[in-house]
Design an enzyme around this catalytic site. Structure first.
Site, PDB file in Angstrom:
ATOM      1  CD  GLN A  94      -2.795  -0.504   2.633  1.00  0.00           C
ATOM      2  OE1 GLN A  94      -3.806   0.161   2.384  1.00  0.00           O
ATOM      3  NE2 GLN A  94      -2.475  -0.876   3.858  1.00  0.00           N
ATOM      4  CG  LEU A  95       4.350   3.625   2.656  1.00  0.00           C
ATOM      5  CD1 LEU A  95       3.635   4.984   2.613  1.00  0.00           C
ATOM      6  CD2 LEU A  95       5.093   3.466   3.984  1.00  0.00           C
TER       7      LEU A  95
ATOM      8  CG  ASP B 281      13.494 -12.220   1.075  1.00  0.00           C
ATOM      9  OD1 ASP B 281      13.274 -11.552   2.121  1.00  0.00           O
ATOM     10  OD2 ASP B 281      13.286 -13.437   1.000  1.00  0.00           O
TER      11      ASP B 281
ATOM     12  CB  ALA C 277       6.470  -4.396   7.288  1.00  0.00           C
ATOM     13  CE1 TYR C 278       3.937 -12.969   8.259  1.00  0.00           C
ATOM     14  CE2 TYR C 278       2.799 -11.578   9.838  1.00  0.00           C
ATOM     15  CZ  TYR C 278       2.914 -12.767   9.171  1.00  0.00           C
ATOM     16  OH  TYR C 278       2.010 -13.779   9.401  1.00  0.00           O
ATOM     17  CB  THR C 279       1.443  -5.650   7.192  1.00  0.00           C
ATOM     18  OG1 THR C 279       1.041  -6.266   5.971  1.00  0.00           O
ATOM     19  CG2 THR C 279       2.595  -4.707   6.946  1.00  0.00           C
TER      20      THR C 279
ATOM     21  CG  ASP D  90      -1.041   2.271  15.643  1.00  0.00           C
ATOM     22  OD1 ASP D  90      -0.566   1.496  14.780  1.00  0.00           O
ATOM     23  OD2 ASP D  90      -2.268   2.331  15.869  1.00  0.00           O
TER      24      ASP D  90
ATOM     25  CE1 TYR E 111       2.975  -5.230  11.566  1.00  0.00           C
ATOM     26  CE2 TYR E 111       1.690  -4.008  13.185  1.00  0.00           C
ATOM     27  CZ  TYR E 111       2.364  -4.061  11.986  1.00  0.00           C
ATOM     28  OH  TYR E 111       2.442  -2.933  11.204  1.00  0.00           O
TER      29      TYR E 111
ATOM     30  CD1 TRP F 263      -5.069   2.095  13.621  1.00  0.00           C
ATOM     31  CD2 TRP F 263      -7.180   2.798  13.422  1.00  0.00           C
ATOM     32  NE1 TRP F 263      -5.720   1.839  14.810  1.00  0.00           N
ATOM     33  CE2 TRP F 263      -7.011   2.264  14.727  1.00  0.00           C
ATOM     34  CE3 TRP F 263      -8.418   3.326  13.089  1.00  0.00           C
ATOM     35  CZ2 TRP F 263      -8.036   2.233  15.665  1.00  0.00           C
ATOM     36  CZ3 TRP F 263      -9.436   3.298  14.023  1.00  0.00           C
ATOM     37  CH2 TRP F 263      -9.251   2.753  15.287  1.00  0.00           C
TER      38      TRP F 263
HETATM   39  N1  LIG Z   1      -1.320  -1.429   7.251  1.00  0.00           N
HETATM   40  C1  LIG Z   1      -1.467  -0.751   8.396  1.00  0.00           C
HETATM   41  O1  LIG Z   1      -2.581  -0.548   8.912  1.00  0.00           O
HETATM   42  C2  LIG Z   1      -0.246  -0.188   9.093  1.00  0.00           C
HETATM   43  C3  LIG Z   1      -0.421   0.521  10.286  1.00  0.00           C
HETATM   44  C4  LIG Z   1       0.712   1.043  10.921  1.00  0.00           C
HETATM   45  C5  LIG Z   1       1.964   0.859  10.371  1.00  0.00           C
HETATM   46  N2  LIG Z   1       2.111   0.151   9.231  1.00  0.00           N
HETATM   47  C6  LIG Z   1       3.456  -0.027   8.683  1.00  0.00           C
HETATM   48  O2  LIG Z   1       3.507   0.687   7.466  1.00  0.00           O
HETATM   49  C7  LIG Z   1       4.404   0.043   6.564  1.00  0.00           C
HETATM   50  C8  LIG Z   1       3.729  -0.191   5.231  1.00  0.00           C
HETATM   51  O3  LIG Z   1       2.591  -1.010   5.446  1.00  0.00           O
HETATM   52  P1  LIG Z   1       1.603  -1.404   4.255  1.00  0.00           P
HETATM   53  O4  LIG Z   1       0.227  -1.313   4.797  1.00  0.00           O
HETATM   54  O5  LIG Z   1       1.970  -0.671   3.009  1.00  0.00           O
HETATM   55  O6  LIG Z   1       1.975  -2.950   4.112  1.00  0.00           O
HETATM   56  P2  LIG Z   1       1.624  -3.953   2.922  1.00  0.00           P
HETATM   57  O7  LIG Z   1       0.610  -3.372   2.016  1.00  0.00           O
HETATM   58  O8  LIG Z   1       1.358  -5.269   3.582  1.00  0.00           O
HETATM   59  O9  LIG Z   1       2.993  -4.036   2.132  1.00  0.00           O
HETATM   60  C9  LIG Z   1       4.132  -4.623   2.682  1.00  0.00           C
HETATM   61  C10 LIG Z   1       5.029  -5.013   1.559  1.00  0.00           C
HETATM   62  O10 LIG Z   1       6.178  -5.639   2.143  1.00  0.00           O
HETATM   63  C11 LIG Z   1       6.535  -6.696   1.292  1.00  0.00           C
HETATM   64  N3  LIG Z   1       7.329  -7.696   2.006  1.00  0.00           N
HETATM   65  C12 LIG Z   1       6.939  -8.578   2.957  1.00  0.00           C
HETATM   66  N4  LIG Z   1       7.978  -9.351   3.311  1.00  0.00           N
HETATM   67  C13 LIG Z   1       9.033  -8.942   2.576  1.00  0.00           C
HETATM   68  C14 LIG Z   1      10.382  -9.373   2.467  1.00  0.00           C
HETATM   69  N5  LIG Z   1      10.861 -10.378   3.209  1.00  0.00           N
HETATM   70  N6  LIG Z   1      11.199  -8.733   1.598  1.00  0.00           N
HETATM   71  C15 LIG Z   1      10.750  -7.719   0.824  1.00  0.00           C
HETATM   72  N7  LIG Z   1       9.473  -7.294   0.856  1.00  0.00           N
HETATM   73  C16 LIG Z   1       8.632  -7.906   1.735  1.00  0.00           C
HETATM   74  C17 LIG Z   1       5.197  -7.300   0.867  1.00  0.00           C
HETATM   75  O11 LIG Z   1       5.422  -8.068  -0.276  1.00  0.00           O
HETATM   76  P3  LIG Z   1       4.425  -9.275  -0.658  1.00  0.00           P
HETATM   77  O12 LIG Z   1       3.216  -8.594  -1.191  1.00  0.00           O
HETATM   78  O13 LIG Z   1       5.207 -10.057  -1.638  1.00  0.00           O
HETATM   79  O14 LIG Z   1       4.151 -10.013   0.641  1.00  0.00           O
HETATM   80  C18 LIG Z   1       4.405  -6.033   0.594  1.00  0.00           C
HETATM   81  O15 LIG Z   1       4.565  -5.593  -0.723  1.00  0.00           O
HETATM   82  C19 LIG Z   1       4.880  -1.222   7.284  1.00  0.00           C
HETATM   83  O16 LIG Z   1       6.088  -0.972   7.917  1.00  0.00           O
HETATM   84  C20 LIG Z   1       3.814  -1.449   8.333  1.00  0.00           C
HETATM   85  O17 LIG Z   1       4.311  -2.178   9.443  1.00  0.00           O
HETATM   86  C21 LIG Z   1       1.029  -0.369   8.568  1.00  0.00           C
END
Ligand SMILES: NC(=O)c1ccc[n+]([C@@H]2O[C@H](COP(=O)([O-])OP(=O)(O)OC[C@H]3O[C@@H](n4cnc5c(N)ncnc54)[C@H](OP(=O)(O)O)[C@@H]3O)[C@@H](O)[C@H]2O)c1
Length: 286
Positions: free
Chosen positions: A12-13, A36, A60-62, A102, A125, A150
């Site tokens: 997403q980000l 990776d 990240a692992y989300t 958060d 997480y 969120w």
């Molecule tokens: N989503 C939320 O509500 C939320 C809230 C607070 C903070 N955050 C933080 O914000 C950041 C971005 O989150 P997001 O929502 O954009 O997450 P996301 O949509 O789940 O995207 C995470 C990306 O990381 C990739 N990834 C996972 N394991 C990996 C690895 N070993 N090597 C390389 N890439 C890998 C995934 O690839 P695959 O698609 O191949 O798995 C995916 O493209 C993260 O740090 C998350 O912890 C998220």
């Protein structure tokens, strides 16, 4: 200006970072399988190839609930992966901007959390992300950790898209009211990260949309906005329920609003209210 490397470009980000990238920057986006972050060699290869001045880690692992049963994998990606990137950034003299959550906070308070407030994550997480933050700050002297909350976007799976689907399929929904946070449009976060690239800030900063909502408030607003923009054709009954009526594997903070004032001050602007950003996101997917 130095090259900026976005890691985790397909999330997403990552998607929002790519589409909001300033035109005058040389931006390279990589995602799996090209990189990776649990594999130091793949990081080294990419860093050698692109020689970035700045690395933004959006990978990240989300899967918050799945992490409770995939603990080793969550730690591998969120702790070891972040540490690997930080070590590579330090070796290549690049600046690492790392995104966190958060969920590092316990959530038993009811005032916005400052970057240096005590942390006590309750979920796998949250614990793995906190370990990632610490590793990044330890490995890379000039690293910047940006916590957000969120997240949602027109790209990928998130609460807004789930609500739109369920509201189109069902006649009523019960949504948790006793967890409070700040819904954040990933596009707003991405623009903030680009603003932060232009600063020399280090340490921990917070970025979320302004305002506060329970998941119930957020769901009600999603429905109201979606009906008014024509994304949904009818209103359904949305009722507040307690977390215990919707048990999930991972424990969530009851209150995880981030204090974003230091980031706003640094960038010289206020972040929009979450409802304003929600409206823009819904107009985009209309
Ligand atoms: N989503 C939320 O509500 C939320 C809230 C607070 C903070 N955050 C933080 O914000 C950041 C971005 O989150 P997001 O929502 O954009 O997450 P996301 O949509 O789940 O995207 C995470 C990306 O990381 C990739 N990834 C996972 N394991 C990996 C690895 N070993 N090597 C390389 N890439 C890998 C995934 O690839 P695959 O698609 O191949 O798995 C995916 O493209 C993260 O740090 C998350 O912890 C998220």
């Amino acid at each position: 200006m130095n090259r900026v490397l976005i890691v985790g470009g397909h999330g997403q980000l990552g998607f929002e970072l790519q589409r909001s990238a300033p035109r005058d920057l040389d931006v390279v986006v990589v995602g799996r399988p090209e990189i990776d972050i649990t594999d130091s060699e793949s990081i080294e290869r990419i860093v050698q190839q692109y020689q970035p001045g700045v690395i933004i880690n959006a990978a990240a692992y989300t899967a918050v609930d799945k992490a409770e049963s995939e603990e080793a994998l969550a730690w591998l990606v969120n702790h070891k992966g972040a540490e690997n990137l930080a070590a590579a950034a330090a070796r290549s003299n690049s600046r690492l901007i790392h995104v966190s959550t958060d969920f590092v906070f316990e959530g038993d308070n009811c005032t916005p959390r400052q970057p240096n407030d005590a942390v006590l994550p309750r979920s796998v997480y949250g614990k793995s992300k906190l370990a990632g933050e610490s590793a990044v700050l330890q490995q890379a002297q000039n690293a910047l950790v940006v916590r957000t909350s969120w997240l949602y976007s027109s790209h990928g799976q998130n609460f807004v898209k789930t609500m739109l689907r369920l509201m189109g399929e069902r006649d009523s929904l019960g949504i948790v009211v006793d967890q409070v946070g700040a819904p954040t449009w990933a596009n707003m976060l991405a623009e903030t990260l680009w603003g932060l690239v232009a600063t020399d800030a280090t340490g921990i900063y917070h970025c979320s949309n302004n305002g506060v909502a329970s998941w119930y408030d957020f769901a009600v607003a999603i429905q109201e906005e979606a009906v008014s923009t024509g994304l949904l054709q009818r209103m359904i009954a949305v009722t507040p329920i307690k977390s215990e009526a919707y048990p999930l594997p991972a424990e969530r903070p009851a209150y995880s609003v981030l204090d974003v004032s230091a980031t706003e001050q640094l960038l010289g602007r206020q972040f929009p209210h979450w409802r304003e950003s929600l409206r823009l996101m819904l107009l985009e997917i209309q």
